[in-house]
Motif scaffolding. Structure first.
Motif, PDB file in Angstrom:
ATOM      1  N   PRO A  45       1.112  -1.358  -0.165  1.00 53.31           N
ATOM      2  CA  PRO A  45      -0.058  -0.084   0.392  1.00 53.31           C
ATOM      3  C   PRO A  45       0.601   1.317  -0.405  1.00 53.31           C
ATOM      4  O   PRO A  45       2.031   1.729   0.425  1.00 53.31           O
ATOM      5  CB  PRO A  45      -0.578  -0.412   1.288  1.00 53.31           C
ATOM      6  CG  PRO A  45      -0.839  -1.941   2.158  1.00 53.31           C
ATOM      7  CD  PRO A  45       0.512  -2.017   1.074  1.00 53.31           C
ATOM      8  N   ASP A  46       0.248   1.980  -0.400  1.00 53.45           N
ATOM      9  CA  ASP A  46       0.789   3.584  -0.468  1.00 53.45           C
ATOM     10  C   ASP A  46       0.862   4.648   1.105  1.00 53.45           C
ATOM     11  O   ASP A  46      -0.055   3.894   1.573  1.00 53.45           O
ATOM     12  CB  ASP A  46       0.394   4.982  -1.351  1.00 53.45           C
ATOM     13  CG  ASP A  46       0.355   4.150  -3.386  1.00 53.45           C
ATOM     14  OD1 ASP A  46       0.734   3.591  -3.444  1.00 53.45           O
ATOM     15  OD2 ASP A  46      -0.627   4.196  -3.461  1.00 53.45           O
ATOM     16  N   GLY A  47       1.860   4.641   0.961  1.00 52.64           N
ATOM     17  CA  GLY A  47       2.417   5.078   2.654  1.00 52.64           C
ATOM     18  C   GLY A  47       2.643   4.707   3.481  1.00 52.64           C
ATOM     19  O   GLY A  47       3.258   5.082   4.690  1.00 52.64           O
ATOM     20  N   LEU A  48       2.952   2.947   3.377  1.00 57.51           N
ATOM     21  CA  LEU A  48       3.410   2.038   4.323  1.00 57.51           C
ATOM     22  C   LEU A  48       4.983   2.273   4.012  1.00 57.51           C
ATOM     23  O   LEU A  48       5.079   1.948   2.573  1.00 57.51           O
ATOM     24  CB  LEU A  48       2.424   1.157   3.935  1.00 57.51           C
ATOM     25  CG  LEU A  48       3.021   0.083   5.053  1.00 57.51           C
ATOM     26  CD1 LEU A  48       3.216   0.153   6.288  1.00 57.51           C
ATOM     27  CD2 LEU A  48       2.419  -1.393   4.751  1.00 57.51           C
ATOM     28  N   ASP A  49       5.125   3.085   5.051  1.00 52.70           N
ATOM     29  CA  ASP A  49       7.170   2.266   4.617  1.00 52.70           C
ATOM     30  C   ASP A  49       7.774   0.886   4.638  1.00 52.70           C
ATOM     31  O   ASP A  49       7.095  -0.439   4.980  1.00 52.70           O
ATOM     32  CB  ASP A  49       7.796   2.471   6.011  1.00 52.70           C
ATOM     33  CG  ASP A  49       8.023   4.541   6.090  1.00 52.70           C
ATOM     34  OD1 ASP A  49       7.557   4.881   5.409  1.00 52.70           O
ATOM     35  OD2 ASP A  49       8.213   4.785   7.310  1.00 52.70           O
ATOM     36  N   SER A  50       8.945   0.583   3.316  1.00 50.09           N
ATOM     37  CA  SER A  50       9.329  -0.424   3.259  1.00 50.09           C
ATOM     38  C   SER A  50       9.448  -1.229   4.438  1.00 50.09           C
ATOM     39  O   SER A  50       9.235  -2.340   4.552  1.00 50.09           O
ATOM     40  CB  SER A  50       9.617  -0.817   1.902  1.00 50.09           C
ATOM     41  OG  SER A  50       9.585   0.247   0.889  1.00 50.09           O
ATOM     42  N   GLU A  51       9.900  -0.426   4.683  1.00 54.75           N
ATOM     43  CA  GLU A  51      11.007  -0.983   6.131  1.00 54.75           C
ATOM     44  C   GLU A  51       9.537  -1.537   7.185  1.00 54.75           C
ATOM     45  O   GLU A  51      10.086  -2.299   8.078  1.00 54.75           O
ATOM     46  CB  GLU A  51      11.613  -0.219   7.138  1.00 54.75           C
ATOM     47  CG  GLU A  51      12.576   0.516   6.491  1.00 54.75           C
ATOM     48  CD  GLU A  51      12.987   1.878   5.566  1.00 54.75           C
ATOM     49  OE1 GLU A  51      11.040   1.818   5.369  1.00 54.75           O
ATOM     50  OE2 GLU A  51      13.257   2.294   5.785  1.00 54.75           O
ATOM     51  N   GLN A  52       8.594  -1.426   7.240  1.00 55.55           N
ATOM     52  CA  GLN A  52       7.937  -1.590   7.821  1.00 55.55           C
ATOM     53  C   GLN A  52       6.828  -2.738   7.102  1.00 55.55           C
ATOM     54  O   GLN A  52       6.296  -3.738   8.104  1.00 55.55           O
ATOM     55  CB  GLN A  52       5.916  -0.538   8.633  1.00 55.55           C
ATOM     56  CG  GLN A  52       6.878   0.516   9.234  1.00 55.55           C
ATOM     57  CD  GLN A  52       6.606  -0.546  10.932  1.00 55.55           C
ATOM     58  OE1 GLN A  52       5.890  -1.397  11.233  1.00 55.55           O
ATOM     59  NE2 GLN A  52       7.214   0.095  11.465  1.00 55.55           N
ATOM     60  N   ALA A  53       6.742  -2.623   6.089  1.00 55.36           N
ATOM     61  CA  ALA A  53       6.025  -3.852   4.978  1.00 55.36           C
ATOM     62  C   ALA A  53       6.588  -5.134   5.451  1.00 55.36           C
ATOM     63  O   ALA A  53       5.534  -6.291   5.241  1.00 55.36           O
ATOM     64  CB  ALA A  53       5.927  -3.208   3.584  1.00 55.36           C
ATOM     65  N   ALA A  54       7.912  -4.727   4.629  1.00 60.99           N
ATOM     66  CA  ALA A  54       8.762  -6.111   4.728  1.00 60.99           C
ATOM     67  C   ALA A  54       8.700  -7.807   6.177  1.00 60.99           C
ATOM     68  O   ALA A  54       7.796  -8.541   5.652  1.00 60.99           O
ATOM     69  CB  ALA A  54      10.644  -5.723   4.965  1.00 60.99           C
ATOM     70  N   PRO A  55       8.404  -7.301   7.534  1.00 65.33           N
ATOM     71  CA  PRO A  55       7.930  -8.587   8.721  1.00 65.33           C
ATOM     72  C   PRO A  55       6.287  -8.724   8.820  1.00 65.33           C
ATOM     73  O   PRO A  55       6.236  -9.485   9.302  1.00 65.33           O
ATOM     74  CB  PRO A  55       8.492  -7.124   9.971  1.00 65.33           C
ATOM     75  CG  PRO A  55       9.264  -6.488   9.390  1.00 65.33           C
ATOM     76  CD  PRO A  55       9.209  -5.821   8.316  1.00 65.33           C
ATOM     77  N   MET A  56       5.579  -8.109   8.266  1.00 63.18           N
ATOM     78  CA  MET A  56       4.242  -8.741   7.584  1.00 63.18           C
ATOM     79  C   MET A  56       4.046  -8.966   6.991  1.00 63.18           C
ATOM     80  O   MET A  56       2.646 -10.457   6.606  1.00 63.18           O
ATOM     81  CB  MET A  56       3.678  -6.829   7.524  1.00 63.18           C
ATOM     82  CG  MET A  56       3.425  -5.718   8.410  1.00 63.18           C
ATOM     83  SD  MET A  56       2.753  -5.893  10.249  1.00 63.18           S
ATOM     84  CE  MET A  56       3.772  -4.839  10.563  1.00 63.18           C
ATOM     85  N   LEU A  57       4.910  -9.410   5.778  1.00 60.74           N
ATOM     86  CA  LEU A  57       4.862 -10.860   4.738  1.00 60.74           C
ATOM     87  C   LEU A  57       5.075 -11.735   5.402  1.00 60.74           C
ATOM     88  O   LEU A  57       4.711 -12.812   4.557  1.00 60.74           O
ATOM     89  CB  LEU A  57       5.831 -10.192   3.601  1.00 60.74           C
ATOM     90  CG  LEU A  57       5.617  -8.599   2.759  1.00 60.74           C
ATOM     91  CD1 LEU A  57       6.837  -8.955   1.892  1.00 60.74           C
ATOM     92  CD2 LEU A  57       4.200  -9.054   2.068  1.00 60.74           C
ATOM     93  N   CYS A  58       5.442 -12.067   6.229  1.00 58.92           N
ATOM     94  CA  CYS A  58       5.771 -13.392   6.714  1.00 58.92           C
ATOM     95  C   CYS A  58       5.123 -12.981   7.958  1.00 58.92           C
ATOM     96  O   CYS A  58       4.125 -14.042   8.532  1.00 58.92           O
ATOM     97  CB  CYS A  58       7.171 -14.054   6.420  1.00 58.92           C
ATOM     98  SG  CYS A  58       6.755 -15.255   7.863  1.00 58.92           S
ATOM     99  N   ALA A  59       6.037 -12.314   9.369  1.00 60.10           N
ATOM    100  CA  ALA A  59       5.179 -12.135  10.412  1.00 60.10           C
ATOM    101  C   ALA A  59       4.077 -11.850  10.673  1.00 60.10           C
ATOM    102  O   ALA A  59       3.228 -12.740  11.168  1.00 60.10           O
ATOM    103  CB  ALA A  59       6.571 -11.348  11.600  1.00 60.10           C
ATOM    104  N   GLY A  60       3.479 -10.561  10.114  1.00 63.03           N
ATOM    105  CA  GLY A  60       2.809 -10.232  10.264  1.00 63.03           C
ATOM    106  C   GLY A  60       1.538 -10.966   9.343  1.00 63.03           C
ATOM    107  O   GLY A  60      -0.044 -11.626   9.894  1.00 63.03           O
ATOM    108  N   VAL A  61       1.545 -11.664   8.212  1.00 61.27           N
ATOM    109  CA  VAL A  61       0.331 -12.546   7.609  1.00 61.27           C
ATOM    110  C   VAL A  61      -0.107 -13.755   8.846  1.00 61.27           C
ATOM    111  O   VAL A  61      -1.080 -14.570   9.016  1.00 61.27           O
ATOM    112  CB  VAL A  61       0.657 -13.150   6.441  1.00 61.27           C
ATOM    113  CG1 VAL A  61       1.582 -13.484   6.366  1.00 61.27           C
ATOM    114  CG2 VAL A  61      -0.863 -13.150   5.540  1.00 61.27           C
TER     115      VAL A  61
END
Length: 367
Positions: A150-166
């Motif tokens: 998503p626009d507005g979401l920093d790449s550093e914040q997005a990265a952990p969401m792709l495994c840990a978050g989901v």
């Protein structure tokens, strides 16, 4: 279509001595996208406990030992640099930010895929094990399976969401806990756990008991836990009776409606079932390493009398990945992380192996 100035060579971090905690920064070729693939210029990659298991060959359920030179990583975020043949209808374009997940590709046709269980796909490919992963500056991904950021979401914040978050989002959904009910999260201060606490408390309206080492109390409370339980303050030789009594006292005297085990510790699994109340659900997430052990003594009479449900949760599907990133984009969940360069990865894994790492580490893959 191609972004300008794609180099022929790139930097990558490889597992140079599988079986040991050891990585090496090397120079390798930039791959060419094949049919249905996109080339992604990775800017950031999260570091996961699963990467440690793959590197050290302690996940014995995998079909073969990790090969020397394997590029690890499965939480990568970057911009599309080149579209391969057959991607015209994907809706993607050069410059779009996308993510690569633990499951780097799923067939979409087998029965698990049709049931929305991407993580159980019969033809799944694991990023950083079956394929070169995200600890490199350029990687490939199927156009139909990379995740839009998503626009507005920093790449550093997005990265952990792709495994840990989901992963924890899917686990919480599988627990069937309703708003206002109690969930106990074991390993609440870890990379998965602290995101699970936030999702549960701030995103799903649950009441959270966080369980972990006392050094992680501040992080767990800041993430939204109503109560923190320091596991080190309870005897290890009483079959968990004191811990059970305490957790029940915090949850209306009845126990939690669900327990999510985010840690890989066998002891956590042994402690978990008695923390449940009637009709409770135990969700198994963390994967114990090395030789298989009995993770808990089965007491059928307790399971029958309490109507307990025990379920596993491997990883979320592509829809849940998008939903998780939307939570992050809204600020509902934020990874507690620090950023490191590629050459620090071995020391990061050493911290992780010693259980000292709080939250997450994100690699900055720029030169």
């Amino acid at each position: 279509m191609t972004a300008p100035d794609i180099p022929q060579k790139q930097k990558a971090v490889v597992f140079d001595q599988p079986g040991k905690v050891s990585t090496k920064v090397v120079e390798i070729d930039v791959p060419e996208p094949g049919v249905g693939e996109v080339l992604i210029n990775i800017s950031h990659s999260g570091v996961c406990h699963s990467d440690l298991g793959i590197m050290t060959n302690t996940w014995l359920g995998l079909p073969y030992p990790t090969r020397p030179g394997q590029v690890g990583g499965h939480e990568g975020v970057g911009k599309i640099a080149k579209l391969g043949p057959g991607t015209e209808s994907s809706g993607l374009k050069v410059g779009d930010r996308v993510g690569v997940k633990w499951i780097s590709s799923a067939c979409g046709n087998c029965q698990p895929c049709q049931a929305g269980s991407d993580g159980l796909c019969f033809k799944q490919k694991i990023s950083g094990y079956y394929t070169p992963g995200t600890f490199q500056q350029y990687t490939l991904g199927p156009a139909n399976y990379v995740t839009p950021i998503p626009d507005g979401l920093d790449s550093e914040q997005a990265a952990p969401m792709l495994c840990a978050g989901v992963t924890v989002y899917s686990a919480l959904k599988r627990s069937r806990v309703q708003p206002g009910q109690w969930v106990a999260i074991s390993g609440a201060g870890g990379g998965l756990g602290h995101i699970a606490v936030q999702l549960a408390s701030k995103g799903m309206g649950l009441r959270v008991v966080g369980i972990d080492h006392g050094s992680k109390a501040e992080l767990v409370k800041a993430s939204g836990a109503e109560h923190f339980v320091d596991i080190t303050q309870f005897p290890s030789d009483d079959q968990g009776k004191a811990l059970v009594k305490h957790v029940h006292s915090l949850t209306d005297g009845l126990g939690a409606h669900a327990v999510i085990v985010c840690t890989a510790a066998n002891a956590a699994y042994a402690q978990a079932p008695p923390l449940l109340r009637f009709n409770g659900t135990l969700v198994c997430v963390g994967i114990p390493e090395n030789e298989p052990k009995a993770i808990a003594t089965a007491f059928p009479s307790h399971m029958i009398a309490k109507h307990w449900t025990i379920t596993g949760s491997a990883v979320g599907n592509r829809t849940e990945a998008i939903e998780t990133l939307k939570f992050a984009a809204r600020g509902i969940i934020k990874a507690h992380y620090r950023t490191e360069k590629m050459d620090a990865l071995t020391s990061v894994f050493q911290e992780m192996a010693e259980g000292k790492l709080q939250g997450r580490v994100v690699l900055d893959l720029s030169d």
